[in-house]
Design a protein around this motif. Structure first.
Motif, PDB file in Angstrom:
ATOM      1  N   SER A 127     -15.042  48.249  -8.878  1.00  0.00           N
ATOM      2  CA  SER A 127     -16.260  49.040  -8.990  1.00  0.00           C
ATOM      3  C   SER A 127     -16.206  49.945 -10.214  1.00  0.00           C
ATOM      4  O   SER A 127     -15.160  50.527 -10.523  1.00  0.00           O
ATOM      5  CB  SER A 127     -16.447  49.903  -7.736  1.00  0.00           C
ATOM      6  OG  SER A 127     -17.487  50.846  -7.919  1.00  0.00           O
ATOM      7  N   MET A 128     -17.338  50.098 -10.876  1.00  0.00           N
ATOM      8  CA  MET A 128     -17.414  51.004 -12.020  1.00  0.00           C
ATOM      9  C   MET A 128     -17.230  52.459 -11.603  1.00  0.00           C
ATOM     10  O   MET A 128     -16.983  53.317 -12.448  1.00  0.00           O
ATOM     11  CB  MET A 128     -18.754  50.838 -12.744  1.00  0.00           C
ATOM     12  CG  MET A 128     -19.952  51.366 -11.998  1.00  0.00           C
ATOM     13  SD  MET A 128     -21.473  51.225 -12.964  1.00  0.00           S
ATOM     14  CE  MET A 128     -21.770  49.465 -12.874  1.00  0.00           C
ATOM     15  N   THR A 129     -17.346  52.749 -10.323  1.00  0.00           N
ATOM     16  CA  THR A 129     -17.178  54.119  -9.854  1.00  0.00           C
ATOM     17  C   THR A 129     -15.714  54.536  -9.777  1.00  0.00           C
ATOM     18  O   THR A 129     -15.410  55.727  -9.691  1.00  0.00           O
ATOM     19  CB  THR A 129     -17.815  54.298  -8.464  1.00  0.00           C
ATOM     20  OG1 THR A 129     -17.147  53.447  -7.527  1.00  0.00           O
ATOM     21  CG2 THR A 129     -19.294  53.956  -8.498  1.00  0.00           C
ATOM     22  N   ALA A 130     -14.792  53.559  -9.785  1.00  0.00           N
ATOM     23  CA  ALA A 130     -13.354  53.862  -9.706  1.00  0.00           C
ATOM     24  C   ALA A 130     -12.604  52.700 -10.338  1.00  0.00           C
ATOM     25  O   ALA A 130     -12.117  51.811  -9.646  1.00  0.00           O
ATOM     26  CB  ALA A 130     -12.920  54.075  -8.264  1.00  0.00           C
ATOM     27  N   LEU A 131     -12.513  52.688 -11.648  1.00  0.00           N
ATOM     28  CA  LEU A 131     -11.930  51.566 -12.365  1.00  0.00           C
ATOM     29  C   LEU A 131     -10.406  51.592 -12.302  1.00  0.00           C
ATOM     30  O   LEU A 131      -9.788  52.653 -12.429  1.00  0.00           O
ATOM     31  CB  LEU A 131     -12.391  51.586 -13.826  1.00  0.00           C
ATOM     32  CG  LEU A 131     -13.880  51.282 -14.026  1.00  0.00           C
ATOM     33  CD1 LEU A 131     -14.331  51.670 -15.422  1.00  0.00           C
ATOM     34  CD2 LEU A 131     -14.164  49.809 -13.761  1.00  0.00           C
ATOM     35  N   ASP A 132      -9.827  50.431 -12.117  1.00  0.00           N
ATOM     36  CA  ASP A 132      -8.372  50.308 -12.039  1.00  0.00           C
ATOM     37  C   ASP A 132      -7.796  50.187 -13.449  1.00  0.00           C
ATOM     38  O   ASP A 132      -7.222  49.167 -13.829  1.00  0.00           O
ATOM     39  CB  ASP A 132      -8.009  49.086 -11.189  1.00  0.00           C
ATOM     40  CG  ASP A 132      -6.506  48.987 -10.941  1.00  0.00           C
ATOM     41  OD1 ASP A 132      -5.821  50.010 -11.094  1.00  0.00           O
ATOM     42  OD2 ASP A 132      -6.041  47.874 -10.610  1.00  0.00           O
TER      43      ASP A 132
END
Length: 213
Positions: free
Chosen positions: A99-104
């Motif tokens: 997700s762009m909200t929490a990029l790895d």
């Protein structure tokens, strides 16, 4: 940012329509010279500075185009079905769920980030958090490219492509996105607003920005 219902809904919706969606838009860039020129300009700006991620990469066509321009690009998408389809279609590229909200990605790990018609599924009130995440993963001097439909309304669709689903799309004003990017610490380099083509109902916006060195 924890996952909200808007992400769950987007994942389920694109899982449902992955195959017909990919078929409909497979050759879309071939008919859109202004879109290609924006992507090409972004690729030239990034050059060989480092890795690039497309967030909301869907069936992979934009990542594949950027790879042809010489970028070390990979894709991230919420939908497992979209990721699987992109991997089959472009086996030489890397695609993963996320997700762009929490990029790895580590802080400052990327030379470039593209969100090509993917921030449209983020509630506008949450865009500052998303843009802060984009800034986190970009290296100083890193480039950002956004594309979205122009407007100030939200639309909800429950059917299409022969399926039922639940997807919300947010049209966005370029001047508002520019303001949010600047507040997040970006410098906006260029803005293109083009007229809609025969498939589109509203103008389309492309914004190029960078994280200051």
């Amino acid at each position: 940012m924890t996952e909200g219902s808007f992400l769950t809904s987007a994942r389920a919706g694109y899982d449902t329509i992955a195959v017909p969606y990919a078929q409909l838009f497979a050759a879309e860039l071939e008919a859109k010279p202004l879109d290609r020129s924006t992507l090409t300009a972004f690729a030239e700006m990034v050059g060989g500075a480092g890795p690039v991620v497309e967030v909301g990469s869907g069936p992979g066509r934009v990542a594949a185009y950027l790879a042809k321009q010489g970028l070390d690009v990979s894709g991230v998408d919420l939908s497992p079905e979209m990721v699987a389809l992109a991997r089959r279609t472009y086996p030489g590229l890397r695609f993963e769920e996320g997700s762009m909200t929490a990029l790895d990605r580590a802080d400052g790990a990327l030379a470039g980030l593209v969100a090509w018609y993917s921030i449209i599924h983020i509630p506008p009130a949450l865009l500052p958090e998303v843009f802060a995440e984009f800034r986190r993963v970009l290296a100083p001097g890193g480039r950002l490219l956004l594309a979205f439909q122009v407007g100030d309304e939200s639309l909800h669709r429950t059917e299409g492509f022969g399926h039922t689903f639940s997807l919300t799309f947010h049209r966005l004003l370029p001047e508002r996105i520019t303001e949010l990017l600047e507040r997040a610490g970006f410098v906006v380099d260029a803005q293109l607003v083009r007229a809609p083509d025969e498939r589109e109902k509203v103008p389309q916006a492309h914004l190029l920005a960078h994280k200051p060195a």
